[in-house]
Write an enzyme that holds these catalytic residues in place. Sequence first.
Site, PDB file in Angstrom:
ATOM      1  CB  ALA A  38      -0.931  -0.012   1.213  1.00  0.00           C
ATOM      2  CD  GLU A  39       4.526   4.295   3.701  1.00  0.00           C
ATOM      3  OE1 GLU A  39       5.153   5.357   3.833  1.00  0.00           O
ATOM      4  OE2 GLU A  39       4.028   3.670   4.634  1.00  0.00           O
ATOM      5  CB  THR A  40       5.249   0.299  -2.598  1.00  0.00           C
ATOM      6  OG1 THR A  40       6.123  -0.193  -1.579  1.00  0.00           O
ATOM      7  CG2 THR A  40       5.980   0.341  -3.932  1.00  0.00           C
ATOM      8  CB  SER A  43       5.053   6.443  -1.584  1.00  0.00           C
ATOM      9  OG  SER A  43       4.787   6.379  -0.216  1.00  0.00           O
TER      10      SER A  43
END
Length: 119
Positions: A38-40, A43
Amino acid sequence: MGIEFVSLSLDEVVGTMPVAGNRQPFGLLHGGANAVLAETLGSTLSALHALPDRFPVGLELACTHHRSATEGLVTGVARPIHVGRSTSTTEIVITDAEGRRTCTAKLTCLHRDTRPSGF
């Protein structure tokens, strides 16, 4: 982690990640692996909007795990909720190989004026 980008645009970033190699001790996809995916993706979406003038850094990540995945690939789709000058918020929906939602995440990034060290 084995994350691979499938598509990148200002409207949507899509990526996949294998369950194999990302399991917790009971054989299920690790919740932390969902968070990394999710963060990859979130971002990256923020970076597409902010760079080259501003530099996004994660400010808050929240993940709700709906069901487990035990094999195959999971697919994450990141879409913007808000894109501003100083922040952006993205919803990331992760589904299993059968298209069932396994996780919903929300990422807020701060868009910095200065380049983070090491960038």
